[in-house]
Enzyme design. Structure first.
Site, PDB file in Angstrom:
ATOM      1  N   GLU A 126      37.615  32.742  41.466  1.00  0.00           N
ATOM      2  CA  GLU A 126      36.477  33.361  40.783  1.00  0.00           C
ATOM      3  C   GLU A 126      36.674  33.275  39.277  1.00  0.00           C
ATOM      4  OE1 GLU A 126      35.219  37.144  42.239  1.00  0.00           O
ATOM      5  OE2 GLU A 126      35.634  36.631  44.318  1.00  0.00           O
ATOM      6  N   HIS A 240      27.906  42.672  35.421  1.00  0.00           N
ATOM      7  CA  HIS A 240      28.100  41.408  36.125  1.00  0.00           C
ATOM      8  C   HIS A 240      27.027  40.420  35.672  1.00  0.00           C
ATOM      9  CE1 HIS A 240      28.871  38.505  39.274  1.00  0.00           C
ATOM     10  NE2 HIS A 240      29.929  39.217  39.640  1.00  0.00           N
ATOM     11  N   ARG A 284      33.859  37.766  32.613  1.00  0.00           N
ATOM     12  CA  ARG A 284      32.544  38.321  32.905  1.00  0.00           C
ATOM     13  C   ARG A 284      31.778  38.745  31.666  1.00  0.00           C
ATOM     14  NH1 ARG A 284      33.844  42.055  38.221  1.00  0.00           N
ATOM     15  NH2 ARG A 284      33.692  40.351  39.738  1.00  0.00           N
ATOM     16  N   HIS A 338      27.952  46.901  36.692  1.00  0.00           N
ATOM     17  CA  HIS A 338      28.770  46.562  37.848  1.00  0.00           C
ATOM     18  C   HIS A 338      30.000  47.441  38.025  1.00  0.00           C
ATOM     19  CE1 HIS A 338      30.372  44.052  40.999  1.00  0.00           C
ATOM     20  NE2 HIS A 338      31.464  43.746  40.311  1.00  0.00           N
ATOM     21  N   ARG A 373      37.314  43.752  33.236  1.00  0.00           N
ATOM     22  CA  ARG A 373      38.050  43.540  34.490  1.00  0.00           C
ATOM     23  C   ARG A 373      37.984  42.103  34.948  1.00  0.00           C
ATOM     24  NH1 ARG A 373      36.876  43.484  39.874  1.00  0.00           N
ATOM     25  NH2 ARG A 373      34.741  44.310  39.736  1.00  0.00           N
TER      26      ARG A 373
END
Length: 505
Positions: A126, A240, A284, A338, A373
């Site tokens: 990811e 997100h 992100r 998110h 994160r």
């Protein structure tokens, strides 16, 4: 005194447990499991009434492992955090990651993670990960973890899981937490515990668009803060980058981009290479701001899934797309709230600044995430800190002390009170404390939120009701975010401070 099957005990007007866990996601379940393994009688309260009310059940991408290279995972966590992650917390997470996953998820729960044709784990990748190291089940990993976890706890002789029961206030005396007052009728029931572990999840309900369940109102953070616990890094609210852009948003997992899906703007162009060296797999916060910029400049951004076997490999996401009338391979996306990277400040075992109060999962600030994160570390953090907190929280004897008196003299609120106040709160958060902030608007948000909290407090003195306490908790948590945002004038990770003329990068 009447004993239950867990060893919890009923007292006059209340009950006791060795360890009380508030919240039923992976962090709360892990804490309950660890405490019970150490012989404690555990009571797990959750205001959820079914698994999909918990954020864990909504988690798509997966759970990170080290895959034999812990140093690489550490670097990726720190890099994604914009260099702000606490090195000691990162070390704790990574050092315990593989053992926790193997013990709980593979050996105990027997989660059926996806495998290759050769029978090996099918690791995926990811955003901001430098390697394929994420275990997953399709793109619905959370569901396949949480539901067997709750079933396992239901069958455990030392654990009672009590659904549809909310914690309203912490019971404190001389700097020590002795449990909670729940919303069990008629006015509220004290539940005393040797140690209390908050695992109440995130804050998505504070924003108009979120990938969280609707009851993610910051309950644990607000209760802890009101009791005097330290909170940190509340300004770091992660958005997100790829949530469905229409009504009823849902997450489009980063695993899609990890396997080859690409972002395109309204002109049909791929654009992320112009924003970051990792392109579509940038951290992100970078991707979210880039998506918003391209939406403003070209009218829309879509996630092009044509490089994937989309229907076959991601059937759950594909079904959600079809339910919303999305045809073809290009799915309109926009940033969406998110995850909260901050929260109740805790140490390496989940201990807060208040004696015998612990916090784990998204409501806790471990320091692992810093200002942003890394993907697929939230389930891992909840698992690791849940186990560590559950073990540490055993061995304390519950004490019955004076509990807060919750009144119910005025059970009726003005019509639409809660919904109208919540609408004002979410509008304030969307307008002033979203993907970008400026100092004047942060100050304005604080003023609005202070007035809102005052209006709620006027009713909460005489009425015990879950929706009112959720509104109280949301307003307290929102104020903490506004305060932290106002105190931090530097743009770092998720907290992006601009003046009125500055565009998003």
């Amino acid at each position: 005194m009447t004993e239950t099957n867990t060893g919890t005990a009923t007292t006059t007007g209340g009950e006791t447990a060795d360890v009380l866990v508030v919240g039923s996601g992976i962090a709360g379940c892990s804490a309950a499991l660890a405490a019970a393994r150490d012989g404690a009688a555990v009571l797990l309260l959750t205001k959820a009434t079914k698994p999909d009310d918990a954020s864990t059940d909504w988690a798509q991408g997966g759970i990170s492992t080290t895959r034999g290279d812990p140093d690489s995972l550490k670097r990726d966590i720190v890099d994604a955090s914009d260099g702000t992650a606490d090195p000691d917390a990162v070390e704790t997470l990574v050092a315990n990651a593989d053992d926790a996953v193997e013990d709980v998820l593979i050996d105990t729960l027997e989660v059926g993670f996806d495998e290759t044709d050769d029978g090996e784990f099918d690791y995926t990748r990811e955003a901001a990960h430098s390697d394929y190291r994420i275990l997953h089940v399709d793109a619905a990993t959370g569901t396949h973890i949480l539901r067997p976890f709750l079933n396992y706890l239901d069958d455990h002789e030392r654990i009672e899981v009590r659904q549809d029961t909310a914690a309203l206030e912490l019971i404190t005396a001389e700097g020590r937490v002795h449990g909670v007052v729940s919303d069990e009728r008629p006015t509220g029931k004290p539940i005393y515990a040797g140690a209390t572990i908050l695992a109440t999840g995130g804050i998505g309900a504070l924003y108009g668009r979120s990938t969280n369940p609707a009851d993610a109102t910051g309950d644990g953070i607000a209760m802890a803060a009101l009791a005097g616990a330290d909170v940190e890094d509340m300004e770091y609210v992660q958005f997100h980058p790829t949530a469905y852009a229409g009504e009823n948003p849902f997450l489009l997992s980063e695993a899609l981009r990890g396997e080859g899906a690409v972002l395109r703007n309204g002109d049909g162009d791929q654009f992320m290479a112009g924003y970051h060296s990792r392109g579509d797999l940038a951290p992100r916060d970078v991707v979210a701001r880039a998506v918003e910029t391209e939406r403003e400049e070209t009218g829309e951004v879509v996630l092009d899934v044509s490089p994937l076997e989309f229907e076959a490999d991601y059937p759950g996401i594909a079904e959600k797309c079809r339910d919303r009338g999305i045809e073809g391979d290009r799915i309109p996306v926009a940033p969406c709230e998110h995850f909260l990277c901050g929260g109740i400040d805790v140490d390496e075992r989940g201990r807060t600044s208040l004696d015998r109060l612990y916090a784990v999962g998204e409501c806790a600030r471990t320091g692992v995430h810093g200002a942003n994160r890394l993907a697929s570390t939230s389930l891992l953090e909840g698992l690791v800190w849940g186990l560590r907190a559950g073990t540490d929280a055993t061995g304390f004897d519950p004490a019955v002390v004076e509990a807060p008196e919750l009144l119910n003299r005025d059970p009726d609120l003005p019509e639409r009170f809660a919904t109208e106040k919540f609408a004002r709160l979410t509008q304030t958060m969307d307008d002033y404390l979203g993907l970008e902030r400026n100092p004047e608007e942060i100050d304005r948000s604080s003023a609005v939120l202070r007035r809102l909290k005052g209006e709620v407090d006027a009713y909460i003195r005489t009425r015990t009701a879950r929706d009112l306490y959720e509104l109280r908790n949301a307003s307290v948590t929102a104020l903490l975010i506004a305060r932290a945002a106002g105190e931090n004038t530097e743009s770092t990770g998720c907290h992006y401070v601009v003046d009125d003329e500055a565009p998003l990068p």
